[in-house]
Design a protein around this motif. Structure first.
Motif, PDB file in Angstrom:
ATOM      1  N   GLN A 107      39.508  40.337  41.231  1.00  0.00           N
ATOM      2  CA  GLN A 107      40.824  39.155  41.129  1.00  0.00           C
ATOM      3  C   GLN A 107      40.495  38.388  42.389  1.00  0.00           C
ATOM      4  OE1 GLN A 107      44.683  41.286  40.683  1.00  0.00           O
ATOM      5  NE2 GLN A 107      43.601  42.363  39.010  1.00  0.00           N
ATOM      6  N   ASP A 108      39.288  37.712  42.349  1.00  0.00           N
ATOM      7  CA  ASP A 108      39.339  36.422  43.028  1.00  0.00           C
ATOM      8  C   ASP A 108      39.056  36.680  44.639  1.00  0.00           C
ATOM      9  OD1 ASP A 108      38.441  34.761  41.165  1.00  0.00           O
ATOM     10  OD2 ASP A 108      40.926  34.266  40.775  1.00  0.00           O
ATOM     11  N   GLU A 109      39.103  37.987  45.130  1.00  0.00           N
ATOM     12  CA  GLU A 109      39.527  38.330  46.699  1.00  0.00           C
ATOM     13  C   GLU A 109      37.720  39.657  46.378  1.00  0.00           C
ATOM     14  OE1 GLU A 109      41.000  37.544  48.730  1.00  0.00           O
ATOM     15  OE2 GLU A 109      42.503  36.423  47.329  1.00  0.00           O
ATOM     16  N   SER A 110      37.269  39.044  47.963  1.00  0.00           N
ATOM     17  CA  SER A 110      36.274  40.019  48.196  1.00  0.00           C
ATOM     18  C   SER A 110      36.573  41.721  48.923  1.00  0.00           C
ATOM     19  CB  SER A 110      35.537  39.226  49.123  1.00  0.00           C
ATOM     20  OG  SER A 110      34.733  37.799  48.414  1.00  0.00           O
ATOM     21  N   TYR A 160      24.153  58.895  56.740  1.00  0.00           N
ATOM     22  CA  TYR A 160      24.021  60.249  58.066  1.00  0.00           C
ATOM     23  C   TYR A 160      24.899  61.164  57.519  1.00  0.00           C
ATOM     24  CZ  TYR A 160      20.288  57.396  59.858  1.00  0.00           C
ATOM     25  OH  TYR A 160      18.887  57.264  60.520  1.00  0.00           O
ATOM     26  N   SER A 161      25.718  60.308  57.036  1.00  0.00           N
ATOM     27  CA  SER A 161      27.406  60.830  56.858  1.00  0.00           C
ATOM     28  C   SER A 161      27.799  61.484  55.434  1.00  0.00           C
ATOM     29  CB  SER A 161      29.027  60.596  57.863  1.00  0.00           C
ATOM     30  OG  SER A 161      28.996  58.868  57.487  1.00  0.00           O
ATOM     31  N   ASP A 162      26.782  60.884  54.476  1.00  0.00           N
ATOM     32  CA  ASP A 162      27.228  60.871  53.822  1.00  0.00           C
ATOM     33  C   ASP A 162      29.364  60.201  53.027  1.00  0.00           C
ATOM     34  OD1 ASP A 162      24.970  61.755  52.658  1.00  0.00           O
ATOM     35  OD2 ASP A 162      25.446  63.398  52.017  1.00  0.00           O
ATOM     36  N   SER A 163      28.970  59.482  53.314  1.00  0.00           N
ATOM     37  CA  SER A 163      30.549  58.818  53.441  1.00  0.00           C
ATOM     38  C   SER A 163      30.429  57.527  52.649  1.00  0.00           C
ATOM     39  CB  SER A 163      31.018  58.207  55.410  1.00  0.00           C
ATOM     40  OG  SER A 163      31.182  59.052  55.377  1.00  0.00           O
ATOM     41  N   ILE A 164      31.289  57.179  51.913  1.00  0.00           N
ATOM     42  CA  ILE A 164      31.197  56.216  50.900  1.00  0.00           C
ATOM     43  C   ILE A 164      31.999  55.605  50.898  1.00  0.00           C
ATOM     44  CG2 ILE A 164      30.987  55.155  48.581  1.00  0.00           C
ATOM     45  CD1 ILE A 164      28.825  56.941  47.673  1.00  0.00           C
ATOM     46  N   TRP A 165      33.123  54.326  51.216  1.00  0.00           N
ATOM     47  CA  TRP A 165      34.059  53.647  51.345  1.00  0.00           C
ATOM     48  C   TRP A 165      34.025  52.525  51.012  1.00  0.00           C
ATOM     49  CZ3 TRP A 165      30.836  54.407  54.967  1.00  0.00           C
ATOM     50  CH2 TRP A 165      31.211  53.488  56.430  1.00  0.00           C
ATOM     51  N   ILE A 166      34.906  51.617  50.602  1.00  0.00           N
ATOM     52  CA  ILE A 166      35.876  49.950  50.066  1.00  0.00           C
ATOM     53  C   ILE A 166      36.700  50.012  51.064  1.00  0.00           C
ATOM     54  CG2 ILE A 166      36.441  48.786  48.389  1.00  0.00           C
ATOM     55  CD1 ILE A 166      35.516  51.342  46.117  1.00  0.00           C
ATOM     56  N   SER A 167      36.272  48.650  51.414  1.00  0.00           N
ATOM     57  CA  SER A 167      36.925  47.683  52.345  1.00  0.00           C
ATOM     58  C   SER A 167      37.391  46.879  52.193  1.00  0.00           C
ATOM     59  CB  SER A 167      36.668  47.908  53.605  1.00  0.00           C
ATOM     60  OG  SER A 167      35.219  47.153  53.823  1.00  0.00           O
ATOM     61  N   PRO A 168      38.984  46.528  52.113  1.00  0.00           N
ATOM     62  CA  PRO A 168      38.972  44.971  51.614  1.00  0.00           C
ATOM     63  C   PRO A 168      38.053  43.681  52.709  1.00  0.00           C
ATOM     64  CG  PRO A 168      41.376  45.985  52.329  1.00  0.00           C
ATOM     65  CD  PRO A 168      40.056  47.118  52.662  1.00  0.00           C
ATOM     66  N   ASP A 201      34.048  45.376  33.475  1.00  0.00           N
ATOM     67  CA  ASP A 201      33.822  43.479  33.321  1.00  0.00           C
ATOM     68  C   ASP A 201      35.497  42.661  34.676  1.00  0.00           C
ATOM     69  OD1 ASP A 201      32.692  43.418  31.310  1.00  0.00           O
ATOM     70  OD2 ASP A 201      34.719  43.789  29.973  1.00  0.00           O
ATOM     71  N   ALA A 202      35.765  43.867  35.071  1.00  0.00           N
ATOM     72  CA  ALA A 202      36.592  42.884  36.224  1.00  0.00           C
ATOM     73  C   ALA A 202      36.137  43.125  37.673  1.00  0.00           C
ATOM     74  CB  ALA A 202      38.312  43.463  36.324  1.00  0.00           C
ATOM     75  N   LEU A 203      34.918  43.575  37.836  1.00  0.00           N
ATOM     76  CA  LEU A 203      34.006  42.982  38.705  1.00  0.00           C
ATOM     77  C   LEU A 203      32.643  42.674  39.077  1.00  0.00           C
ATOM     78  CD1 LEU A 203      33.921  47.237  40.208  1.00  0.00           C
ATOM     79  CD2 LEU A 203      35.909  45.248  41.017  1.00  0.00           C
ATOM     80  N   THR A 204      32.529  41.617  40.049  1.00  0.00           N
ATOM     81  CA  THR A 204      31.785  41.095  40.213  1.00  0.00           C
ATOM     82  C   THR A 204      30.586  40.593  41.403  1.00  0.00           C
ATOM     83  OG1 THR A 204      32.839  38.470  39.310  1.00  0.00           O
ATOM     84  CG2 THR A 204      30.842  37.835  39.883  1.00  0.00           C
ATOM     85  N   TRP A 205      29.519  41.485  41.140  1.00  0.00           N
ATOM     86  CA  TRP A 205      28.619  41.896  42.136  1.00  0.00           C
ATOM     87  C   TRP A 205      28.361  41.228  42.962  1.00  0.00           C
ATOM     88  CZ3 TRP A 205      25.110  46.395  42.598  1.00  0.00           C
ATOM     89  CH2 TRP A 205      24.374  46.628  43.487  1.00  0.00           C
TER      90      TRP A 205
END
Length: 93
Positions: free
Chosen positions: A58-61, A69-77, A37-41
């Motif tokens: 929270q109103d930030e992207s 290729y590297s099977d890497s998943i990350w979240i960046s602000p 609920d706190a996230l908007t796609w």
């Protein structure tokens, strides 16, 4: 199960799923992973070797990035204000 690790030096959250999705399954995987609920796609971009989902918290992207290729998943602000929310974002997962 998916584990997250805060990388303060690089200001990202590493996402470590038990099973990495195949390239054609990433949209579904991201939909399930970001279902809160706190996230908007916002939008999804797909390239030859990387997929990126932009979302808001929270109103930030933020960006959920997947490098095939590297099977890497990350979240960046996106920006300093979003970077300040990384620890709070980590807690909702």
């Amino acid at each position: 199960m998916t584990a997250l690790h805060v990388d303060e030096q690089h200001a990202i959250l590493w996402v470590k799923p038990d099973l990495f999705p195949h390239q054609e399954e990433f949209e579904l995987w991201a939909t399930v992973f970001l279902h809160h609920d706190a996230l908007t796609w916002l939008e999804m971009h797909t390239g030859a070797d990387r997929c990126q989902v932009r979302f808001r918290f929270q109103d930030e992207s933020f960006n959920l990035n997947y490098d095939y290729y590297s099977d890497s998943i990350w979240i960046s602000p996106e920006g300093i204000e979003a970077e300040a929310l990384l620890l709070q974002l980590h807690k909702i997962f």
